[in-house]
Design an enzyme around this catalytic site. Structure first.
Site, PDB file in Angstrom:
ATOM      1  N   GLU A  39      17.855 -26.727 -10.119  1.00  0.00           N
ATOM      2  CA  GLU A  39      19.187 -25.899 -11.284  1.00  0.00           C
ATOM      3  C   GLU A  39      19.792 -27.073 -11.759  1.00  0.00           C
ATOM      4  O   GLU A  39      20.416 -27.810 -11.337  1.00  0.00           O
ATOM      5  CB  GLU A  39      19.847 -24.951 -10.479  1.00  0.00           C
ATOM      6  CG  GLU A  39      20.691 -24.145 -11.139  1.00  0.00           C
ATOM      7  CD  GLU A  39      21.424 -23.055 -10.455  1.00  0.00           C
ATOM      8  OE1 GLU A  39      21.500 -22.931  -9.364  1.00  0.00           O
ATOM      9  OE2 GLU A  39      22.378 -22.447 -11.225  1.00  0.00           O
ATOM     10  N   ARG A 265      15.294 -29.145   5.132  1.00  0.00           N
ATOM     11  CA  ARG A 265      16.251 -29.968   4.321  1.00  0.00           C
ATOM     12  C   ARG A 265      16.531 -31.146   4.925  1.00  0.00           C
ATOM     13  O   ARG A 265      16.813 -31.339   6.116  1.00  0.00           O
ATOM     14  CB  ARG A 265      17.615 -29.035   4.243  1.00  0.00           C
ATOM     15  CG  ARG A 265      17.554 -27.714   3.447  1.00  0.00           C
ATOM     16  CD  ARG A 265      18.802 -27.311   3.309  1.00  0.00           C
ATOM     17  NE  ARG A 265      19.656 -28.171   2.515  1.00  0.00           N
ATOM     18  CZ  ARG A 265      19.952 -27.940   1.339  1.00  0.00           C
ATOM     19  NH1 ARG A 265      19.410 -26.824   0.511  1.00  0.00           N
ATOM     20  NH2 ARG A 265      20.670 -28.686   0.451  1.00  0.00           N
ATOM     21  N   LYS A 275      25.113 -30.064  -3.590  1.00  0.00           N
ATOM     22  CA  LYS A 275      25.771 -30.228  -5.023  1.00  0.00           C
ATOM     23  C   LYS A 275      26.971 -29.557  -5.111  1.00  0.00           C
ATOM     24  O   LYS A 275      27.979 -30.214  -5.867  1.00  0.00           O
ATOM     25  CB  LYS A 275      24.730 -29.467  -5.944  1.00  0.00           C
ATOM     26  CG  LYS A 275      23.763 -30.481  -6.492  1.00  0.00           C
ATOM     27  CD  LYS A 275      22.774 -29.708  -7.606  1.00  0.00           C
ATOM     28  CE  LYS A 275      21.907 -28.828  -7.430  1.00  0.00           C
ATOM     29  NZ  LYS A 275      20.780 -28.110  -8.127  1.00  0.00           N
TER      30      LYS A 275
END
Ligand code: ATP
Ligand code: MG
Length: 559
Positions: A39, A265, A275
């Site tokens: 994104e 992850r 982020k």
């Protein structure tokens, strides 16, 4: 897809590779198509680097292709700057996506038509409960949800309301379109999830064309299918979303049905991989920007001097699995160090200078010294020697600890590439601090061992008259604890390390004077350094960032 990278070491086997091997062997697929779907709401971090190496790396190893697709469905948080930085970071890591960059927004019209198809099939409805009411109706992990009154609207009414949502007849948040699945499902994601929401926000690609935006889960699977992705790889938190991924694709008219696979992850100790939290560090000015060399962003690691090859090697070493991937920073530093060891020319710098006067040497002398002991092709430079030198302050100890091999009053050391030197006298200031050493050299020891005695220590030096001033930035961990965001109740900024950056005025040898930005060196005994991408000006203002320290401060190398 092409890449600058051809791995010297065969890729480690993992469960995703086993799945691909089986799919190719059974003929389910003839070739693979993966994608990396960020994104554009921030700069990429080390966790993304792992995902990039995985997705692009698989495509490379299996001679398939990998798309870069921006998941741009949250217009308020997304920007062109982020989208550009992401493309730059992927390329810098050594990968190239197939064809043009893809954008989920390229599919907005198709996504809208698929939503109409779901409505027509009685599989989607317009909801006008408030978000709070929807939450109440949704139930909990232990309690089933209950059907909303809107659930029984007619197809015609839903079509009309959805068209009017698109036309901007309702306020932001006044309605959503929901998939009609199962309010009693044990999987909360299947309790009639919202698939469209009303949001009047300017979009970086579609401008003000849309005031309704599709939700991530709905968009992602359809985008994958439209691009013919074979293996849609994401992180473990999406495991519970997989039934929804499949439900959407099973209920619309689309031939392709990619399979989603999840891996754990990456979490890197003493830093963050989110982020949102990195943005907080930037916004609150705890760091100088997204590419601050202390940041775990790809651009920060690059500016710090990490190499793309080293990061790819790190990614190979940590592997891909479903179990916890909380990684020690030493694994990253080891991979970077090993890469730099063979490629960085070795030069001399002094970061904490102590003046030395040689009382029995006049004039000037130069010696030639190679840039790398194992790489004669790196060439050599001239190393000047004179009667005024700089050495590292901590290479001298007035009262040496046991086993000390460096300089001490009356003791001898070898000066790298030069003579054996004895310290005759330490000069102190009014507070008793040593500010200068008076030393003498043994003229018979230039490139030769002294007769009748052994001198063990070797230290580095610069000739005062020839040394150039340089700003040297030394980095330490950004946080003082391994998992700064472990406790949701405590702001991770509390654990910022106040000593994470130390700027010193140091000295370097003339050989580095015209180095371009992003040139890497080993400063012997001090670590690997890189000229700063932004602030270093060749020949004018020298700025070096310490990438990583050396494992051993000194080996028994002879001058
Ligand atoms: P963040 O939580 O930092 O915003 P994200 O997952 O929301 O990360 P995206 O831009 O959606 O960020 O991520 C793009 C891809 O990178 C996704 O496929 C995601 O799974 C992967 N990714 C993100 N963070 C990590 C991580 N820490 N380890 C491995 N892969 C990651
Ligand atoms: Mg995300």
């Amino acid at each position: 897809m092409s890449s600058a990278h051809s791995p010297a070491v065969p890729p480690a086997s993992n469960f995703i590779r086993s799945i691909i091997d089986a799919d190719l062997a059974s003929g389910k697929h003839n070739s693979i198509v993966t994608r990396f779907p960020p994104e554009p709401n921030g700069y990429l971090h080390v966790g993304h680097a792992k995902s990039i190496c995985l997705n692009f790396g698989l495509a490379q190893d299996y001679r398939g292709t990998c798309n870069l697709r921006f998941d741009d469905t949250n217009p308020e948080k997304e920007s062109e700057e982020y989208a550009l930085s992401i493309q730059e970071d992927v390329r810098w890591l050594g990968f190239q996506w197939e064809g043009e960059v893809h954008w989920a927004s390229d599919y907005f019209e198709q996504l809208y038509q698929f939503a109409i198809e779901l409505i027509n099939k009685g599989l989607a409805y317009v909801e006008d409960l408030s978000p709070e009411e929807m939450r109440t109706y949704r139930g909990t992990l232990t309690q089933p949800g209950k059907n909303s009154p809107s659930r029984d609207r007619s197809v015609a009414e839903n079509l009309d309301l959805f068209a009017r949502m698109r036309n901007g007849e309702f306020a932001d948040g006044a309605k959503v379109l929901r998939a009609k699945i199962d309010m009693a499902s044990p999987n909360m994601n299947m309790r009639d999830p919202a698939i469209y929401r009303i949001r009047r926000a300017h979009h970086i690609r579609t401008g003000d064309k849309w005031c309704i935006y599709p939700m991530y889960d709905y968009t992602h699977c359809i985008s994958d299918a439209l691009e013919g992705i074979t293996h849609s790889i994401c992180t473990l938190e999406f495991e519970d979303h997989r039934p929804l991924y499949d439900w959407v694709l099973d209920n619309i008219s689309i031939a392709c049905h990619p399979r989603q696979y999840e891996f754990s992850r990456l979490e890197l100790q003493y830093t963050l991989t989110s982020k949102r939290k990195l943005l907080q560090l930037v916004n609150e000015k705890h760091v100088s920007g997204w590419d601050d060399p202390r940041m775990p962003t790809i651009s920060g690691m690059r500016r710090r001097g990490y190499t793309a090859e080293g990061i790819r090697e790190f990614s190979r070493r940590i592997g891909v699995s479903k179990s916890g991937n909380n990684v020690d920073m030493a694994i990253m530093e080891g991979a970077i160090r090993e890469d730099l060891e063979a490629r960085a020319p070795r030069v001399t710098a002094i970061i904490n200078p102590l003046r030395v006067s040689i009382t029995n040497f006049d004039g000037a002398l130069t010696r030639e010294a190679g840039f790398h002991p194992n790489h004669p092709e790196f060439g050599s430079r001239v190393v000047p020697f004179s009667s005024e030198l700089l050495i590292e302050t901590d290479d001298f100890a007035e009262v040496p600890p046991a086993g000390w091999k460096r300089l001490t009053p009356g003791g001898e050391v070898r000066l790298r590439h030069s003579y054996v030197m004895r310290c005759d006298e330490a000069i102190k200031d009014a507070e008793g601090r040593v500010i200068e050493l008076r030393c003498s050299i043994d003229h018979a020891t230039l490139g030769k061992n002294p007769e009748g005695r052994k001198v063990k220590g070797v230290i580095h030096y610069l000739s005062c008259a020839h040394a150039l001033p340089a700003e040297i930035r030394l980095y330490d961990r950004l946080f003082t604890v391994a998992e700064p965001d472990a406790d949701r109740e405590v702001d991770f900024c509390q654990f910022l390390n106040p000593q994470s950056l130390t700027v010193v005025q140091g000295w370097v040898e003339a050989a580095v004077q015209h180095a371009a930005p992003e040139t890497r060196y080993q400063f012997e005994r001090l670590g690997y350094f890189v000229t700063d991408r932004r602030d270093h000006q060749p020949g004018a203002k020298l700025v070096f960032n310490r990438t990583v320290t050396l494992k051993d401060s000194w080996t028994k190398e002879q001058s």
